[in-house]
Design a protein around this motif. Structure first.
Motif: not given
Length: 671
Positions: A447-451
């Motif tokens: 989720s963090w990398t997608a942002q």
């Protein structure tokens, strides 16, 4: 036919330039329609950033083994004479590398003279090699007229050694194809190849473009094989490349310039060593920088020691597991051989922590958590990636980023830990993969990398492996302190609730103590034992503990105890309380299950993942929320109905290590 596509021009101008985009598109087209031909690409690892990004772009369609890397000697704008010499040495290294590969044809993109730079070698076409050369010469279509110097280096060669045929290529008039043809073969080649010249009519048909190019190359290679030339002997042959370094050193010594000295000699040696690594077993580099330089004996370091031991003991056949370390202020990694000698009790002497010798096919595992080291080595990681080393990192948690208010221990710079962890996450996300310690952490990291904005589009593999939990295989510490017998007798005298973990705000010990204050006020005869060192931001809590009326009566705080003592504490307790508001895994939960100790846990995803239906959950941060859950558990326990952890699944460190090795070995071939 074995074709090598040299991407030096794409590295020089960048993957997003016209040259870069065209180079990648052409490589993809040729590989897609290669038929029975072998297609390889060639990168210069000295230009590590561009090589790293191009490698990831190429891996979308090329197997990792088809992406090759050599290393040139870095040029310097401060000393043109030295750069000229380094360029000649780099030409010889490249020739030796290609000779070792034994290609039939090498395809290059050459830049116009006005596009040259002092940051990368500018190779002039060489005398006849034991392979054909196809040159795509780039002349920007917007130029008023072709640069008169665009082919000067090529045209300056004696005409007896080459014949140049230029063919308009594909749909871009900025590119022309020049074929380097042996003199003895030029008459036949001129007729055959001119008849097969690429025309623009088929420019929209990528398959037709590739097929026509490959047929052109086939005719060129076939013509060379049929002809017997009287050209000078190549400086290297395939036989020489069975031991390339000695032959290469002889050729460098024969150059009509001063021999490399000082810094030039060091850089030359590094380039040769990287281009022609010694024929040894592939290596799994395991970064243990933290425990080599200072073992803080935290949970992360405990995992590091346990996984390292299990990786070493389960090393795959034909592989070497090599503990390594680095410094934040010094580029490069070193073999941790002195540490390994002591850690594994090898009984060896005179071991040297030499710089590592990486090569294509090796794997790097960032096991320990060292923010400064990883951030400081980001350029070196790109260099490793350029060479063909696959890089994976262990992710224990994202807590400083997800719960930053719990990590403001530096009053002068409250956001320091947040920034460090954010930059650490950003650094590792640029490489091949992350092995998280739980699915919950993997989901959070994804989720963090997608942002985050991405510098490049590449496939970051995010997977997870649960930690092991067999204390006996985690190099347990031993020793019993004075007073241990009294504490253990007190815990056995009544129901004792245990909380294990560093005393810090997010761990929930403040709520636990307040909840037991309520329970004691309600005449519940229970023990509370806290095990863990003092962390940050808990001075008020520590003061309350030390001055509490139940301290050392029904309230115990054991800091810095041995694993041997902790084992006995688990055995003497009635229930574990896991009240942390955020964790990466939760090792005490597994340790409790090993002792068949019931569990009360906060209702957060990672605890649900680890404990499942084998515990009792609570929500809320008020003391009464936990106090009511404890009373519920006591009632269930009295009725024999409390959830049991006896059958809660867990795995050993050996099992964890084997799963990690499966991921790393798969990383060597997958993309």
């Amino acid at each position: 036919m074995r074709i090598v596509i040299d991407l030096a021009a794409a590295q020089l101008h960048g993957r997003s330039s016209d040259v870069g985009r065209y180079s990648l598109a052409l490589a993809r087209t040729l590989f897609t329609h290669r038929g029975t031909h072998e297609i390889f690409t060639l990168l210069d690892a000295t230009q590590s950033e561009s090589a790293h990004f191009l490698r990831h772009a190429l891996m979308r369609f090329l197997p990792p083994g088809n992406i090759l890397a050599w290393q040139s000697v870095p040029l310097t704008s401060a000393n043109p004479e030295a750069s000229c010499q380094r360029n000649q040495v780099s030409q010889l290294i490249r020739d030796a590398f290609l000779a070792k590969l034994r290609p039939d044809l090498v395809q290059e993109i050459r830049l116009a003279a006005h596009d040259n730079t002092d940051q990368a070698p500018a190779f002039a076409p060489s005398m006849q090699r034991p392979y054909a050369t196809a040159i795509l010469r780039y002349e920007p279509a917007t130029a008023a007229s072709p640069s008169p110097n665009a082919v000067s280096a090529y045209g300056a060669l004696p005409s007896a050694h080459h014949e140049e045929l230029e063919i308009a290529l594909l749909c871009d008039p900025a590119f022309k194809l020049s074929l380097d043809i042996p003199a003895a073969a030029r008459d036949e080649a001129r007729n055959d190849l001119a008849a097969m010249a690429l025309d623009r009519a088929a420019a929209s048909d990528q398959e037709a473009i590739a097929q026509r190019m490959l047929r052109t190359y086939e005719h060129l290679v076939s013509t060379m094989q049929r002809s017997e030339t009287g050209d000078p002997k190549p400086p290297f042959s395939a036989n020489d490349m069975r031991q390339p370094a000695p032959a290469l050193l002889h050729a460098i010594a024969e150059l009509e310039c001063e021999r490399p000295l000082g810094e030039d000699l060091r850089l030359t040696a590094q380039a040769i060593a990287a281009s022609f690594p010694r024929n040894v077993e592939p290596q799994i580099f395991v970064d243990i920088s933290g425990i080599v330089q200072f073992d803080a004996k935290t949970g992360v370091q405990r995992v590091t020691r346990s996984v390292l031991k299990a990786l070493y003991e389960n090393a795959p056949a034909g592989w070497r597991v090599e503990p390594v370390y680095a410094h934040a202020d010094r580029t490069g990694y070193y073999y941790a051989r002195r540490f390994a000698n002591s850690f594994f009790d090898l009984g060896l002497s005179e071991l040297d922590d030499a710089p590592i010798e990486p090569c294509a096919g090796d794997v790097f595992l960032g096991l320990d958590l060292q923010h400064d080291v990883v951030i400081g080595q980001s350029d070196y990681y790109r260099y490793l990636s350029a060479l063909g080393v696959r890089l994976y990192f262990t992710v224990h948690d994202l807590l400083p980023v997800l719960l930053p208010h719990y990590f403001r221990m530096n009053k002068a710079d409250p956001d320091m830990v947040y920034r460090l962890h954010w930059q650490w996450l950003k650094t590792i996300s640029q490489f091949d993969g992350a092995i998280c310690v739980s699915k919950a952490v993997a989901d959070e990291f994804a989720s963090w990398t997608a942002q985050q904005p991405r510098e490049q589009e590449h496939s970051l593999r995010i997977t997870w492996v649960h930690n092991g939990a067999d204390i006996t295989n985690s190099l347990p510490s031993a020793g019993m302190p004075d007073g241990a017998t009294h504490v253990l007798d007190s815990l056995r005298a009544r129901r004792s609730f245990l909380a294990v973990g560093t005393i810090e705000p997010r761990k929930g010990q403040t709520q636990i103590l307040a909840a037991f204050d309520e329970l004691w006020a309600q005449r519940q005869d229970l023990n509370l034992v806290l095990v863990g060192k003092q962390g940050w931001g808990v001075e008020a809590l520590i003061e309350r503990l030390r001055n509490h009326r139940e301290f050392n009566a029904r309230l115990f705080w054991l800091e810095g105890i041995s694993d041997e003592y902790l084992e006995k504490i688990y055995a003497a307790s009635a229930c574990l309380i896991a009240a942390s508001e955020g964790e990466g895994f939760g090792l005490p939960l597994i340790e409790a299950a090993q002792h068949k100790l019931p569990i009360i846990a906060r209702d957060i995803p990672v605890f649900r993942e680890v404990v499942g239906q084998h515990g009792l959950y609570f929500s809320g941060v008020a003391p009464s929320d936990l106090a009511e859950c404890v009373k519920t558990w006591v009632s269930l326990d009295q009725a024999g109905a409390a959830p049991k952890s006896d059958d809660m699944p867990w795995q050993t460190w050996d099992q964890s290590a084997k799963q990690i090795l499966e991921i790393l070995l798969d990383a060597r071939t997958s993309h």
